[in-house]
Scaffold this active site. Structure first.
Site, mmCIF file in Angstrom:
data_model
loop_
_atom_site.group_PDB
_atom_site.id
_atom_site.type_symbol
_atom_site.label_atom_id
_atom_site.label_comp_id
_atom_site.label_asym_id
_atom_site.label_seq_id
_atom_site.Cartn_x
_atom_site.Cartn_y
_atom_site.Cartn_z
ATOM 1 C CG HIS A 272 -3.688 -0.621 -6.793
ATOM 2 N ND1 HIS A 272 -4.056 0.010 -5.622
ATOM 3 C CD2 HIS A 272 -3.670 -1.941 -6.496
ATOM 4 C CE1 HIS A 272 -4.253 -0.880 -4.672
ATOM 5 N NE2 HIS A 272 -4.027 -2.079 -5.184
ATOM 6 N NE ARG B 179 -4.312 -1.227 0.131
ATOM 7 C CZ ARG B 179 -4.543 -2.269 -0.681
ATOM 8 N NH1 ARG B 179 -3.627 -2.657 -1.548
ATOM 9 N NH2 ARG B 179 -5.697 -2.903 -0.650
ATOM 10 C CD GLU C 186 -3.303 3.308 -5.152
ATOM 11 O OE1 GLU C 186 -4.354 2.775 -5.574
ATOM 12 O OE2 GLU C 186 -2.335 2.658 -4.749
#
Ligand code: DGY
Length: 326
Positions: free
Chosen positions: A292, A245, A274
């Protein structure tokens, strides 16, 4: 005409557009409220769509903080997330509210480990620089010293967090001739360790991590774990890879180290805030950046959706969902 069986199906809100096969199963077994336009929903939007619903199938980008959970109607009894990570959900608020929360472990291990290796190679071998050069029409031909990168073979890979994904990364990295070091809350049994060197203290492992790959969850305690002080402990010219993350990395510190070359390259699939990542990454040639994509294969996303539905099916059948987190 709706049959009695259809009318009694639980109402399920899908916060995002999911793969066709997953939506087809959801629509078959639930009174499913889909999001075909795939509009990103705020917590308030989710609560509004969930009026009268029994469950919510949410996704990694949804922000289900304490306010959003409080806003959910009382009819909602389960949040099944289409992700292994649960950092987008305030689990304490969910617990206090009596909500069941499930996730999708295991099925994205290989896809995520593949992306970690792609990032490692992409960063170490300067893949995006080369790609950009070709697309810009700036490649004038092969030269002996063009875009020289770093060989992975013979290097030491430090893995922090040796769960399923960390172990899958280790297996792949061995095939590239890397030596594996790892740090984990618990030492693995020898058959899982496969010769990897255990470090009880992750800080102590940094000095032997020519490549550092992060595989631990985002929690308040791990926020900005990779900071300037820890970067200083890595060997000069190390490569940093993050598929966990974004919040576990202090972006300012990593960007500064990439600028000076203290860190030779970074391969990043995840970012704090994000999709509004730190703008400093965009101009860095030595940052290999992906949006991602860790679990982004058809097979994996289908498996994640089916797992989320398995959890929902178990819950609504009165059984314990196999991947219950709360
Ligand atoms: C997860 O599942 O947590 C990933 O980050 C999204 O696939």
């Amino acid at each position: 005409m709706r049959t009695d069986a259809q009318a009694s199906r639980p109402v399920l809100v899908l916060t995002r557009h999911l793969p066709d096969a997953v939506e087809a199963r959801a629509a078959r077994d639930y009174d499913a409220r889909l999001n075909p336009e795939d509009k990103a929903l705020s917590g308030t939007d989710i609560a509004a769509r969930a009026q009268g619903a029994d469950g919510v199938l949410c996704s990694a980008g949804d922000r289900l903080d304490a306010d959003a959970i409080k806003a959910l109607p009382d009819s909602v009894r389960i949040l099944a997330t289409f992700s292994v990570g649960t950092d987008h959900i305030d689990l304490n608020a969910a617990k206090a509210r009596g909500l069941v929360v499930t996730n999708t472990p295991d099925v994205l291990t290989d896809a995520t480990a593949d992306i970690a290796l792609l990032l490692m190679l992409g960063a170490a071998r300067r893949a995006s620089e080369g790609e950009r050069m070709i697309r810009a029409g700036a490649w004038t031909g092969w030269t002996p010293t063009q875009l020289l990168g770093t060989h992975l073979g013979g290097k030491r890979l430090g893995i922090i967090g040796m769960g399923r994904i960390g172990q899958a990364v280790a297996r792949r990295a061995r095939a590239f001739g890397m030596t594996i070091h790892y740090s984990n809350r618990k030492r693995l049994p020898a058959e899982l360790e496969e010769g990897a060197v255990f470090h009880a203290d992750p800080e102590a492992m940094l000095a032997v991590s020519d490549v550092l790959s992060l595989h631990f969850p985002a929690t308040p305690e791990t926020r900005h774990w990779l900071n300037a002080a820890r970067i200083e402990k890595l060997p000069p010219g190390a490569v940093v890879v993050n598929t966990a993350r974004g919040t576990v990395v202090d972006d300012e510190a990593l960007i500064a180290a990439l600028k000076t070359g203290r860190i030779a390259a970074a391969g990043l699939d995840v970012f704090e805030n994000e999709p509004n990542l730190h703008p400093g990454y965009r101009g860095l040639e030595n940052a290999f950046l992906l949006p991602h994509l860790g679990s982004a294969t058809v097979e994996t996303r289908n498996a994640m959706g089916f797992k989320a539905l398995d959890n929902l099916d178990a819950f609504f059948a009165g059984a314990e969902p196999p991947d219950r987190v709360v």
